[in-house]
Design a protein around this motif. Sequence first.
Motif, PDB file in Angstrom:
ATOM      1  N   ARG A 147      21.580 -26.927 -32.889  1.00  0.00           N
ATOM      2  CA  ARG A 147      21.024 -28.181 -32.410  1.00  0.00           C
ATOM      3  C   ARG A 147      21.129 -28.285 -30.881  1.00  0.00           C
ATOM      4  NH1 ARG A 147      23.686 -29.899 -37.055  1.00  0.00           N
ATOM      5  NH2 ARG A 147      25.477 -30.642 -35.833  1.00  0.00           N
ATOM      6  N   LEU A 148      22.277 -27.786 -30.350  1.00  0.00           N
ATOM      7  CA  LEU A 148      22.487 -27.824 -28.898  1.00  0.00           C
ATOM      8  C   LEU A 148      21.429 -26.993 -28.177  1.00  0.00           C
ATOM      9  CD1 LEU A 148      24.318 -28.672 -26.485  1.00  0.00           C
ATOM     10  CD2 LEU A 148      25.601 -26.536 -26.864  1.00  0.00           C
ATOM     11  N   GLU A 149      21.141 -25.807 -28.694  1.00  0.00           N
ATOM     12  CA  GLU A 149      20.153 -24.932 -28.068  1.00  0.00           C
ATOM     13  C   GLU A 149      18.747 -25.536 -28.179  1.00  0.00           C
ATOM     14  OE1 GLU A 149      21.482 -23.090 -26.124  1.00  0.00           O
ATOM     15  OE2 GLU A 149      21.868 -21.072 -26.854  1.00  0.00           O
ATOM     16  N   GLU A 150      18.458 -26.190 -29.336  1.00  0.00           N
ATOM     17  CA  GLU A 150      17.144 -26.807 -29.499  1.00  0.00           C
ATOM     18  C   GLU A 150      16.942 -27.917 -28.474  1.00  0.00           C
ATOM     19  OE1 GLU A 150      16.378 -26.232 -34.317  1.00  0.00           O
ATOM     20  OE2 GLU A 150      17.357 -28.049 -33.546  1.00  0.00           O
ATOM     21  N   VAL A 151      18.007 -28.747 -28.312  1.00  0.00           N
ATOM     22  CA  VAL A 151      17.909 -29.850 -27.358  1.00  0.00           C
ATOM     23  C   VAL A 151      17.777 -29.326 -25.935  1.00  0.00           C
ATOM     24  CG1 VAL A 151      19.169 -31.798 -26.343  1.00  0.00           C
ATOM     25  CG2 VAL A 151      19.132 -31.468 -28.830  1.00  0.00           C
ATOM     26  N   SER A 178      25.790 -11.217 -34.405  1.00  0.00           N
ATOM     27  CA  SER A 178      24.379 -11.116 -34.034  1.00  0.00           C
ATOM     28  C   SER A 178      23.959 -12.211 -33.063  1.00  0.00           C
ATOM     29  CB  SER A 178      23.499 -11.168 -35.287  1.00  0.00           C
ATOM     30  OG  SER A 178      23.575 -12.459 -35.899  1.00  0.00           O
ATOM     31  N   LEU A 179      24.768 -13.257 -32.911  1.00  0.00           N
ATOM     32  CA  LEU A 179      24.427 -14.352 -32.022  1.00  0.00           C
ATOM     33  C   LEU A 179      24.388 -13.876 -30.573  1.00  0.00           C
ATOM     34  CD1 LEU A 179      26.530 -17.305 -33.513  1.00  0.00           C
ATOM     35  CD2 LEU A 179      24.177 -16.624 -34.020  1.00  0.00           C
ATOM     36  N   LEU A 221      18.472 -19.324 -29.349  1.00  0.00           N
ATOM     37  CA  LEU A 221      18.089 -20.199 -30.454  1.00  0.00           C
ATOM     38  C   LEU A 221      17.569 -19.386 -31.636  1.00  0.00           C
ATOM     39  CD1 LEU A 221      17.481 -23.023 -31.619  1.00  0.00           C
ATOM     40  CD2 LEU A 221      15.309 -22.982 -30.364  1.00  0.00           C
ATOM     41  N   HIS A 222      16.762 -18.391 -31.366  1.00  0.00           N
ATOM     42  CA  HIS A 222      16.215 -17.540 -32.420  1.00  0.00           C
ATOM     43  C   HIS A 222      17.330 -16.808 -33.169  1.00  0.00           C
ATOM     44  CE1 HIS A 222      13.388 -14.980 -34.530  1.00  0.00           C
ATOM     45  NE2 HIS A 222      14.082 -13.921 -34.130  1.00  0.00           N
ATOM     46  N   SER A 223      18.328 -16.316 -32.456  1.00  0.00           N
ATOM     47  CA  SER A 223      19.442 -15.608 -33.119  1.00  0.00           C
ATOM     48  C   SER A 223      20.236 -16.567 -33.998  1.00  0.00           C
ATOM     49  CB  SER A 223      20.350 -14.955 -32.076  1.00  0.00           C
ATOM     50  OG  SER A 223      21.037 -15.933 -31.308  1.00  0.00           O
ATOM     51  N   LEU A 224      20.380 -17.827 -33.584  1.00  0.00           N
ATOM     52  CA  LEU A 224      21.082 -18.825 -34.411  1.00  0.00           C
ATOM     53  C   LEU A 224      20.272 -19.151 -35.650  1.00  0.00           C
ATOM     54  CD1 LEU A 224      22.390 -21.099 -31.536  1.00  0.00           C
ATOM     55  CD2 LEU A 224      23.831 -20.044 -33.297  1.00  0.00           C
ATOM     56  N   GLN A 225      18.960 -19.260 -35.504  1.00  0.00           N
ATOM     57  CA  GLN A 225      18.100 -19.545 -36.653  1.00  0.00           C
ATOM     58  C   GLN A 225      18.164 -18.419 -37.677  1.00  0.00           C
ATOM     59  OE1 GLN A 225      14.408 -20.105 -34.608  1.00  0.00           O
ATOM     60  NE2 GLN A 225      14.676 -22.339 -34.345  1.00  0.00           N
TER      61      GLN A 225
END
Length: 961
Positions: A11-15, A85-86, A68-72
């Motif tokens: 959520r932090l990365e998205e924001v 992998s993050l 963000l992509h790695s977190l998803q």
Amino acid sequence: MCNPEEAALLRLEEVFSATLAHVNSLVLQPLLPAAPDPSDPWGRECLRLLQQLHKSSQQLWEVTEESLHSLQERLRYPDSTGLESLLLLRGADRVLQAHIEYIESYTSCMVVQAFQKAAKRRSEYWRGQRKALRQLLSGVSSEGSVGASLGQALHQPLAHHVQQYVLLLLSLGDTIGEHHPTRELVVNAVTLFGNLQSFMKQELDQAVATQALWHTLRGRLRDVLCTPAHRLLQDSQDVPVTVAPLRAERVLLFDDALVLLQGHNVHTFDLKLVWVDPGQDGCTFHLLTPEEEFSFCAKDSQGQAVWQWKVTWAVHQALHGKKDFPVLGAGLEPSQPPDCRCAEYTFQAEGRLCQATYEGEWCRGRPHGKGTLKWPDGRNHVGNFCQGLEHGFGIRLLPQASEDKFDCYKCHWREGSMCGYGICEYSTDEVYKGYFQEGLRHGFGVLESGPQAPQPFRYTGHWERGQRSGYGIEEDGDRGERYIGMWQAGQRHGPGVMVTQAGVCYQGTFQADKTVGPGILLSEDDSLYEGTFTRDLTLMGKGKVTFPNGFTLEGSFGSGAGRGLHTQGVLDTAALPPDPSSTCKRVDSLSLSLLLFLLEPWRQLGVGAFPVESRWQGVYSPFRDFVCAGCPRDLQEALLGFDVQSSRELRRSQDYLSCESMEDILEELLQHREPKALQLYLRKALSNSLHPLGKLLRTLMLTFQATYAGVGANKHLQELAQEEVKQHAQELWAAYRGLLRVALERKGQALEEDEDTETRDLQVHGLVLPLMLPSFYSELFTLYLLLHEREDSFYSQGIANLSLFPDTQLLEFLDVQKHLWPLKDLTLTSNQRYSLVRDKCFLSATECLQKIMTTVDPREKLEVLERTYGEIEGTVSRVLGREYKLPMDDLLPLLIYVVSRARIQHLGAEIHLIRDMMDPNHTGGLYDFLLTALESCYEHIQKEDMRLHRLPGHWHSRELW
């Protein structure tokens, strides 16, 4: 399973990604179109900084999107995708770098107030965007300036984002446990982003302090100092400090420079070239710079500690090339910056280096090590420096104003001036190779004109204080003359010999380049004139001429326009040459021409005028100095010269010591002291142009060729040359002994006492001379050929006449006793008779003697002669069927037969060279006896009566002795 912290990070990365995109469209994009006025340099600089910030923002957004992509992916496939992998964990350094670049771009804009200036250009637009900016920012007063609001909008989201990174990563570390595989990655990420918070705070504090500084400075000072890269670290208005001897009103320490303000003057010092010396009293420390030294004195020890610490670490940071992370002084380097560094500096103070730029190695404020020095006028020096001065090998280019050409000096330097060996190529195409002292030619050297010079010349010899002085050889290509003799202050002065291309030789005294007093002139036809001359060697005044036939003309000589040479004197046709009995044992039967030849030793020039021991001291002395100094590696090229064939090979020659150091040379020398091993060692050393002995030999070869090759190939210089070769052999042996002494001293041993003369002569003639003689043989043997040309012509005619005889007729003609004739060796065909066989008797001895021409070593030539004698005795013993020792009465005619059949060219030159170069220890021995027998054969073959009549029936063997 995924942790709640991972979802929070998502959520932090998205924001943050959305915020960056919003800030970019709301703030950065509108800032960029405000194109500055082309006449406004600061406007252009601000635009460049904003463009850089936009680029950094874009890179930060891309990294955030990747994170963000790695977190998803992790949340979507928790079982197959591990925590490692993050991107925040596996690529923490990359994420960190993107943040640092953004922060640095942001603070650079902040320092020069780029936001305020850009907002001012579009004030109406930004007033309309206040509401949108207030919504983006939290806790920001609506009363602040637009520029400040823009700055907050570009910074606040990042600061909040990094703070949340640290909190969430700490929480993630607490949930995964001590032994989790990714525990180390999480701890590393927490540390990095925690440090990033400290780095951001320091950067913002320095940027705020720097921005505030500009408001305290007057317009000119601000214009000089205000740059985006500057960050203020310390100000003397905050922590007072005084500077001596320069009484600065204010001291400013930036992260890349130290600035002293004195009235309207600004003194700026690059921190890469600042050295810190701690003080002694607790309140003072000292700074060294390339041109000045300062003392910094604080009011108390605390103030001194603050300034000294910050200057020291600022120097460290400048040398490192990037900011300390996370804060100043946090690097891993030692507390004291290194004394030796690499940097560039342009000197300002008056002096020889004024306006010169030095780039290279430094040590404590002085150029020290390898570097390049360039002056605005085109002068250029590349090489080694020591304590600010050229020292060691260096290449100096000096431009010539009249032409687009340079003088190039490739030399060794000492304390700022040329000293030691060097090669100088001048814009006139002249080249000097030799030694220097205090910037002037001094010692041995060769100066040669360019190949296209209208008046070509070459001088090989000694120099003193830049002028020709001492013994030297000058060849005048235009006049076809060579001068061999003494010089003083650049002019011919003292005894000298002049040799011309026409074969005319003059010996006399010179003064200020002119002949003075009586002299000797030898013409090509061997006429000898003793008297006075004009400068062009025309006979003038009282004198005496001795003609080749022995006639003499004594009187007064002169010349005039259209009159040619005229004389008034007495012609003596009854005069005979002086008694030459001391030069030959059997004069009574020689022709007048041979008698005149025997006078040649009386007509050898230069002997006694130039003592052989002192002729080439300029070549020997550097080697002696090198040995006396203990053969130091750093002086090897400076004293012995570098062996190069072209300028391209010059620098390559500087590297040879790495592959063949003096230590290796001396160690190998100690391992080859036994006679046979020593001979092999000396052969290898003398043939190696990189070995000190090989270098010395090549220089001596150069002097020999300069004296005796070409125009100098004159028979009247033969004795001068042969005594020079012997002296060189002695000097080479002395050089070897010197190296041996140094090698032993390095091992704590001592060389045995000085050799006696007999031992030295044995080594010189038996060991060194045969090894070095091939290097001089071509020029030396040519002189012997010329000197003995007349007698060799008689010898050749005698050989031609004797070759007409078949073997048996020649044996009979020579009165060889018939029972010694080797008829058994003759194989006849059915229609052949003994009287017709030619070149078959004593064939093995003949073929053996012919090998005397295949070697240049006098000892080997004598060994050939000894084997020839053995072959003759062996043949006779086979004929008689018993061992037989030939008495002299039988040996001499047989040896004449073998010599006549061997048909050795220039036998006279060979014999005399062997005699002159023979080991003195062989005098009176077998070799001496055989050489004397060969000389006797040579003389008999020359005789007029041998070509017309039979030889006498009895040989006087006593005449050989």
